[in-house]
Design an enzyme around this catalytic site. Structure first.
Site: not given
Ligand code: F6R
Length: 243
Positions: A67, A136, A138, A143
């Site tokens: 990313d 979370n 990810h 997400e």
């Protein structure tokens, strides 16, 4: 799935670096999928050390990163390009043309996603993908959501990710709000996946991801469906995974 329990961060980093270097030794012209974030830094340090000792050769290796922040100039210190130069590429014999990240400044997002997708395809796919795990759940910047995203795409970062990443910026306001990321399908197509996790604050999420329900609400949970995943974590991060 194979789980390697490490004593601490140093041990986790050495174990992860051993797996990455085994891949390079077994297939010198391999394609490595790489991650940024704080967890893999120690493993990159080991790879640099072993390269400097003459035990590793990156001359035929190609890398594709997971990313990059959208709108971020690669010369910006917070860019993932910069991170990779600092922690790995700038210290080993890999040529600049063999390292790839999404272009944060691309004028057309859709075109950039398509370019990065076809680049990975043209390279013949990823031999070994390194992943960290977000608080979370990810992976990359996939997400929590309603569906598993497929290929490379541009995402709006969640508040919790912005909050977690603000430690690298002067304030939360400066954290970019969007990023390019490999999708779940891109990641799942890697032939082997290595996940590194460290610290007690990740323990609940590690248990959810690897022992809980497979759901896009916990993006990393899809890794349960991959046939060749290695999880390397310190005792604290793995403390809620049954022996
Ligand atoms: C980084 C990335 C992220 C991180 C994750 C964990 O390229 O894609 O998914 O791996 O946010 O970050 P750390 O290691 O800082 O806890």
């Amino acid at each position: 799935m194979k789980i390697y329990r490490a004593k601490n961060y140093e041990d986790m980093s050495r174990k992860a670096a051993n797996i990455l270097s085994a891949q390079i030794i077994l297939k010198p012209d391999c394609v490595l999928g790489l991650a940024t974030g704080s967890t893999p830094i120690g493993a990159y340090e080991k790879l640099v050390e072993w390269y400097q000792k003459g035990d590793l050769d990156f001359s035929e290796v190609t890398t594709v990163n997971l990313d990059e922040y959208k709108g971020m100039d690669r010369e910006n210190e917070q860019s993932y390009y910069h991170f990779m130069q600092d922690h790995l590429f700038g210290h080993v014999n890999i040529s600049a043309e063999s390292t790839h990240l999404p272009d944060g400044l691309a004028a057309d997002s859709a075109q950039e996603c398509a370019r990065y997708d076809s680049l990975i395809r043209d390279l013949g796919g990823i031999d070994l993908q390194l992943l960290g795990l977000g608080h979370n759940g990810h992976i990359g910047f996939n997400e929590p959501g309603e569906a598993f995203e497929k290929g490379v795409h541009c995402v709006d970062l969640t508040e919790s990710t912005i909050e977690a990443n603000k430690r690298f910026f002067a304030s939360a306001d400066e954290v970019p709000k969007q990023a390019y990321t490999m999708g779940i399908q891109t990641i799942m197509q890697a032939r082997k996946i290595l996940v590194v996790v460290c610290g007690e604050e990740k323990a609940d999420m590690v248990a959810k991801v690897f022992c809980g329900e497979v759901t896009p609400a916990v993006p990393g949970s899809i890794l349960q469906m991959h046939r060749d995943v290695i999880l390397v974590g310190d005792e604290a991060a793995l403390s809620k995974i049954p022996e």
